[in-house]
Design a protein around this motif. Structure first.
Motif, mmCIF file in Angstrom:
data_model
loop_
_atom_site.group_PDB
_atom_site.id
_atom_site.type_symbol
_atom_site.label_atom_id
_atom_site.label_comp_id
_atom_site.label_asym_id
_atom_site.label_seq_id
_atom_site.Cartn_x
_atom_site.Cartn_y
_atom_site.Cartn_z
ATOM 1 N N MET A 1 0.879 -1.210 0.030
ATOM 2 C CA MET A 1 0.153 0.004 -0.054
ATOM 3 C C MET A 1 0.798 1.199 0.034
ATOM 4 N N SER A 2 0.320 2.218 -0.608
ATOM 5 C CA SER A 2 1.108 3.567 -0.668
ATOM 6 C C SER A 2 0.309 4.540 -0.185
ATOM 7 N N GLY A 3 1.088 5.447 0.033
ATOM 8 C CA GLY A 3 0.282 6.870 0.613
ATOM 9 C C GLY A 3 0.148 7.937 -0.692
ATOM 10 N N LEU A 4 0.146 9.032 -0.364
ATOM 11 C CA LEU A 4 -0.188 9.968 -1.657
ATOM 12 C C LEU A 4 0.403 11.090 -0.977
ATOM 13 N N ILE A 5 1.463 11.973 -1.866
ATOM 14 C CA ILE A 5 2.072 13.147 -1.681
ATOM 15 C C ILE A 5 1.419 14.039 -2.891
ATOM 16 N N VAL A 6 0.894 15.366 -2.336
ATOM 17 C CA VAL A 6 0.241 16.208 -3.229
ATOM 18 C C VAL A 6 1.203 17.537 -2.984
ATOM 19 N N PRO A 7 1.992 18.109 -4.254
ATOM 20 C CA PRO A 7 2.741 18.985 -4.152
ATOM 21 C C PRO A 7 2.180 20.434 -3.812
ATOM 22 N N PRO A 8 2.694 21.597 -3.446
ATOM 23 C CA PRO A 8 2.132 22.791 -3.457
ATOM 24 C C PRO A 8 1.666 23.139 -5.018
ATOM 25 N N GLY A 9 0.255 23.847 -4.864
ATOM 26 C CA GLY A 9 -0.210 24.229 -6.001
ATOM 27 C C GLY A 9 -1.091 22.885 -6.955
ATOM 28 N N GLN A 10 -0.894 21.680 -6.720
ATOM 29 C CA GLN A 10 -1.477 20.306 -7.312
ATOM 30 C C GLN A 10 -2.787 20.166 -6.504
ATOM 31 N N GLY A 11 -3.303 19.304 -7.429
ATOM 32 C CA GLY A 11 -4.933 18.837 -7.036
ATOM 33 C C GLY A 11 -5.753 19.391 -8.046
ATOM 34 N N ARG A 12 -7.107 18.582 -7.829
ATOM 35 C CA ARG A 12 -7.927 19.239 -8.760
ATOM 36 C C ARG A 12 -8.664 20.488 -8.310
ATOM 37 N N LYS A 13 -8.648 21.420 -9.263
ATOM 38 C CA LYS A 13 -9.134 22.762 -8.799
ATOM 39 C C LYS A 13 -10.468 22.849 -9.446
ATOM 40 N N LEU A 14 -11.324 23.616 -8.820
ATOM 41 C CA LEU A 14 -12.588 24.255 -9.078
ATOM 42 C C LEU A 14 -12.704 25.644 -8.763
ATOM 43 N N THR A 15 -12.785 26.369 -9.869
ATOM 44 C CA THR A 15 -12.777 27.819 -9.732
ATOM 45 C C THR A 15 -14.109 28.368 -10.115
ATOM 46 N N THR A 16 -14.593 29.441 -9.452
ATOM 47 C CA THR A 16 -15.770 30.292 -9.795
ATOM 48 C C THR A 16 -15.492 31.762 -9.335
ATOM 49 N N LYS A 17 -16.097 32.493 -9.857
ATOM 50 C CA LYS A 17 -16.088 34.002 -9.224
ATOM 51 C C LYS A 17 -16.313 33.959 -7.683
ATOM 52 N N ALA A 18 -17.036 33.116 -7.372
ATOM 53 C CA ALA A 18 -17.194 33.092 -5.712
ATOM 54 C C ALA A 18 -16.216 32.160 -4.907
ATOM 55 N N GLN A 19 -15.666 31.374 -5.437
ATOM 56 C CA GLN A 19 -14.774 30.602 -4.748
ATOM 57 C C GLN A 19 -13.593 29.814 -5.654
ATOM 58 N N GLU A 20 -12.619 29.479 -4.881
ATOM 59 C CA GLU A 20 -11.605 28.579 -5.253
ATOM 60 C C GLU A 20 -11.411 27.338 -4.488
ATOM 61 N N VAL A 21 -11.506 26.238 -4.893
ATOM 62 C CA VAL A 21 -11.473 24.908 -4.259
ATOM 63 C C VAL A 21 -10.447 23.845 -4.903
ATOM 64 N N THR A 22 -9.368 23.336 -4.076
ATOM 65 C CA THR A 22 -8.529 22.475 -4.717
ATOM 66 C C THR A 22 -8.745 21.177 -3.951
ATOM 67 N N PHE A 23 -9.040 20.240 -4.441
ATOM 68 C CA PHE A 23 -9.081 18.805 -3.976
ATOM 69 C C PHE A 23 -7.725 18.249 -3.520
ATOM 70 N N LYS A 24 -7.336 17.771 -2.383
ATOM 71 C CA LYS A 24 -6.056 17.617 -2.134
ATOM 72 C C LYS A 24 -6.031 15.903 -1.768
ATOM 73 N N VAL A 25 -7.040 15.560 -1.023
ATOM 74 C CA VAL A 25 -7.268 13.945 -0.979
ATOM 75 C C VAL A 25 -8.506 13.782 -0.877
ATOM 76 N N THR A 26 -9.034 12.809 -1.321
ATOM 77 C CA THR A 26 -10.483 12.371 -1.671
ATOM 78 C C THR A 26 -10.727 11.153 -1.539
ATOM 79 N N GLY A 27 -12.078 10.636 -1.455
ATOM 80 C CA GLY A 27 -12.415 9.221 -1.290
ATOM 81 C C GLY A 27 -11.852 8.498 -2.649
ATOM 82 N N ALA A 28 -11.600 8.988 -3.543
ATOM 83 C CA ALA A 28 -11.046 8.044 -4.820
ATOM 84 C C ALA A 28 -9.544 7.823 -4.430
#
Length: 185
Positions: A1-28
């Motif tokens: 089994m392996s862990g997960l390393i997410v570098p700065p600025g990485q991850g799946r981004k969702l951006t709108t005029k009202a918010q910016e969310v970057t998924f770092k660690v998820t159920g997937a």
């Protein structure tokens, strides 16, 4: 089994005029806790709300946020900024390094009452409820010039968000002289 390393600025981004969310660690990724980096723009107020199933953890990375995590002696529908608990707890202006834990059924909220964006790490259990919520609310925020309050309420109903005060997105609220003195004290 392996862990997960997410570098700065990485991850799946969702951006709108009202918010910016970057998924770092998820159920997937096999996690039971969802982790997000969230940029909270000036004037954004999530509104006081509760969850019957979720636990949440917020950690301020940059900027300042007003935080609430208690049952007030009296709930008001228009705003949570002046709420007080039976023990005398009040809303806290929290800077970098501050955190807030929210167990199920606890009224909580955050807002950025400054003129600069704030950045926070947000964790939610169980995964993937908040992941789906963020995906759908970003779609609502991206749909047009104004946010459809009925669509937001429908979304919140489906994802165990019991809204107490309204979600608001706009310029920071100017504080009265009494509020400025109270925050310094």
């Amino acid at each position: 089994m392996s862990g997960l390393i997410v570098p700065p600025g990485q991850g799946r981004k969702l951006t709108t005029k009202a918010q910016e969310v970057t998924f770092k660690v998820t159920g997937a990724d096999g996690s039971s806790v969802s982790c997000f980096e969230v940029v909270v723009p000036p004037g954004f107020d999530v509104g006081a709300h509760t969850h019957t199933r979720s636990q949440e953890f917020f950690y301020v990375l940059e900027g300042e946020l007003d935080l609430l995590a208690f049952e007030p002696t009296r709930r008001t529908e228009e705003g949570w900024h002046d709420w007080e608990s039976a023990d005398g707890d009040r809303v806290v202006r929290a800077g970098a390094g501050s955190c807030m834990f929210v167990p199920p059924d606890t009224p909580h909220a955050f807002r950025n009452a400054t003129d600069r964006p704030a950045r926070m790490l947000f964790q939610s259990f169980p995964s993937p409820d908040h992941e789906r919520y963020f995906e759908e609310i970003c779609e609502i925020f991206s749909a047009g010039q104004s946010v459809d309050p009925d669509a937001v309420q429908d979304l919140r109903d489906r994802y165990d968000v019991r809204q107490i005060t309204p979600l608001r997105y706009g310029p920071p609220v100017a504080r009265t002289p009494a509020e400025r003195v109270a925050r310094r004290g």
